[in-house]
Design a protein around this motif. Structure first.
Motif, short mmCIF file in Angstrom:
data_model
loop_
_atom_site.label_atom_id
_atom_site.label_comp_id
_atom_site.label_asym_id
_atom_site.label_seq_id
_atom_site.Cartn_x
_atom_site.Cartn_y
_atom_site.Cartn_z
N GLU A 280 -38.66 4.81 -25.22
CA GLU A 280 -39.81 4.15 -25.29
C GLU A 280 -41.03 5.45 -24.94
O GLU A 280 -40.74 6.06 -24.22
N ASN A 281 -41.74 5.29 -25.92
CA ASN A 281 -43.08 6.34 -25.56
C ASN A 281 -42.40 7.80 -25.57
O ASN A 281 -42.85 8.67 -24.85
N GLY A 282 -41.49 8.09 -26.39
CA GLY A 282 -40.71 9.21 -26.42
C GLY A 282 -39.97 9.72 -25.20
O GLY A 282 -39.70 11.17 -25.25
N ARG A 283 -39.60 8.68 -24.52
CA ARG A 283 -38.81 9.36 -23.39
C ARG A 283 -37.59 8.21 -23.07
O ARG A 283 -37.77 7.14 -23.70
N ALA A 284 -36.26 8.69 -22.81
CA ALA A 284 -35.41 7.88 -22.78
C ALA A 284 -35.49 7.12 -21.57
O ALA A 284 -36.45 7.33 -20.42
N THR A 285 -35.11 5.85 -21.48
CA THR A 285 -35.43 4.69 -20.45
C THR A 285 -34.39 4.41 -20.07
O THR A 285 -34.24 3.52 -19.10
N SER A 286 -33.08 4.77 -20.35
CA SER A 286 -31.85 4.41 -19.65
C SER A 286 -30.80 5.72 -19.59
O SER A 286 -30.94 6.22 -20.53
N PHE A 287 -30.09 5.90 -18.85
CA PHE A 287 -29.10 6.76 -18.69
C PHE A 287 -27.76 6.43 -18.90
O PHE A 287 -26.79 7.26 -18.67
N GLU A 288 -27.48 5.20 -19.33
CA GLU A 288 -26.11 4.46 -19.29
C GLU A 288 -25.24 5.13 -20.31
O GLU A 288 -24.19 5.12 -20.42
N GLN A 289 -25.81 5.87 -21.39
CA GLN A 289 -24.97 6.40 -22.44
C GLN A 289 -24.79 7.97 -22.10
O GLN A 289 -24.05 8.70 -22.95
N MET A 290 -25.02 8.48 -20.75
CA MET A 290 -24.45 9.67 -20.50
C MET A 290 -23.21 9.96 -20.45
O MET A 290 -22.48 11.17 -21.04
N GLU A 291 -22.02 9.20 -20.25
CA GLU A 291 -20.72 9.36 -20.30
C GLU A 291 -20.26 9.86 -21.77
O GLU A 291 -19.80 10.51 -22.09
N ALA A 292 -20.77 8.76 -22.65
CA ALA A 292 -20.41 8.94 -24.07
C ALA A 292 -20.80 9.86 -24.51
O ALA A 292 -20.13 10.74 -25.31
N GLN A 293 -22.29 10.52 -24.28
CA GLN A 293 -22.76 11.45 -24.96
C GLN A 293 -22.04 12.86 -24.51
O GLN A 293 -22.05 13.79 -25.21
N MET A 294 -21.66 12.91 -23.22
CA MET A 294 -21.04 13.96 -22.61
C MET A 294 -19.81 14.20 -23.28
O MET A 294 -19.32 15.48 -23.62
N ARG A 295 -19.23 13.22 -23.37
CA ARG A 295 -17.72 13.09 -24.06
C ARG A 295 -17.88 13.64 -25.47
O ARG A 295 -17.17 14.59 -25.78
N GLN A 296 -18.86 13.32 -26.30
CA GLN A 296 -18.92 13.77 -27.69
C GLN A 296 -19.32 15.18 -27.64
O GLN A 296 -19.02 15.98 -28.54
N THR A 297 -19.98 15.77 -26.73
CA THR A 297 -20.43 17.14 -26.58
C THR A 297 -19.36 18.02 -26.51
O THR A 297 -19.36 18.97 -27.15
N TYR A 298 -18.44 17.53 -25.42
CA TYR A 298 -17.38 18.41 -25.30
C TYR A 298 -16.26 18.29 -26.71
O TYR A 298 -15.68 19.41 -27.22
N VAL A 299 -16.28 17.40 -27.33
CA VAL A 299 -15.52 17.16 -28.70
C VAL A 299 -16.10 18.18 -29.68
O VAL A 299 -15.54 18.92 -30.42
N ASN A 300 -17.66 18.27 -29.84
CA ASN A 300 -18.27 19.20 -30.79
C ASN A 300 -18.04 20.59 -30.17
O ASN A 300 -17.90 21.60 -31.14
N ALA A 301 -17.90 20.79 -29.02
CA ALA A 301 -17.80 22.28 -28.61
C ALA A 301 -16.31 22.74 -28.88
O ALA A 301 -15.95 23.70 -29.63
#
Length: 138
Positions: A46-67
């Motif tokens: 919202e307004n160019g800023r993340a409004t929730s951090f609930e997806q942190m785990e899923a994002q972090m997991r995919q980041t390691y997959v990409n590395a």
């Protein structure tokens, strides 16, 4: 020198390579949670800023997959990583999931990796919560 990319639009837009091997060292640019050009588990914005951090785990997991995908192109794995820097929008949200995700990614209860967790007020995309850069030795 050997380089590899994910072939995503932001590589040419920004002008960089995702990974570079120089001698016995592999440098991996900040990775994020994407599958092709699509962000995985994007945070609501919202307004160019993340409004929730609930997806942190899923994002972090995919980041390691990409590395891991990049490392594989050099004949390496996450076992070759000696240092990582984890950039996050929210330290408490990251700290709550980082131990679990990192241990799964590295496949051991005590990852043998020097790691730094850094809080920042912004990343490349507003939906992005985490970005991780890596250095590996082969």
């Amino acid at each position: 020198m050997e380089t590899h990319n994910h072939d995503v639009p932001w590589e040419s837009a920004y002008g960089y390579v995702q990974a570079l091997k120089h001698g016995d060292t592999i440098y991996i640019s900040g990775q994020l949670s994407h599958d092709g050009a699509d962000l995985v588990a994007p945070a609501p914005v919202e307004n160019g800023r993340a409004t929730s951090f609930e997806q942190m785990e899923a994002q972090m997991r995919q980041t390691y997959v990409n590395a891991a995908k990049l490392l594989e192109r050099f004949g390496a794995t996450l076992d070759n990583v000696v240092e990582e820097v984890v950039y996050v929008l929210d330290i408490p949200a990251a700290f709550a999931v980082a131990g679990k995700v990192r241990k799964e990614a590295y496949g051991r209860p005590d990852p043998q990796v020097a790691s730094t967790l850094v809080g920042t007020n912004g990343l490349a995309f507003p939906e992005q919560l985490v970005e991780i850069k890596f250095i590996a030795r082969v």
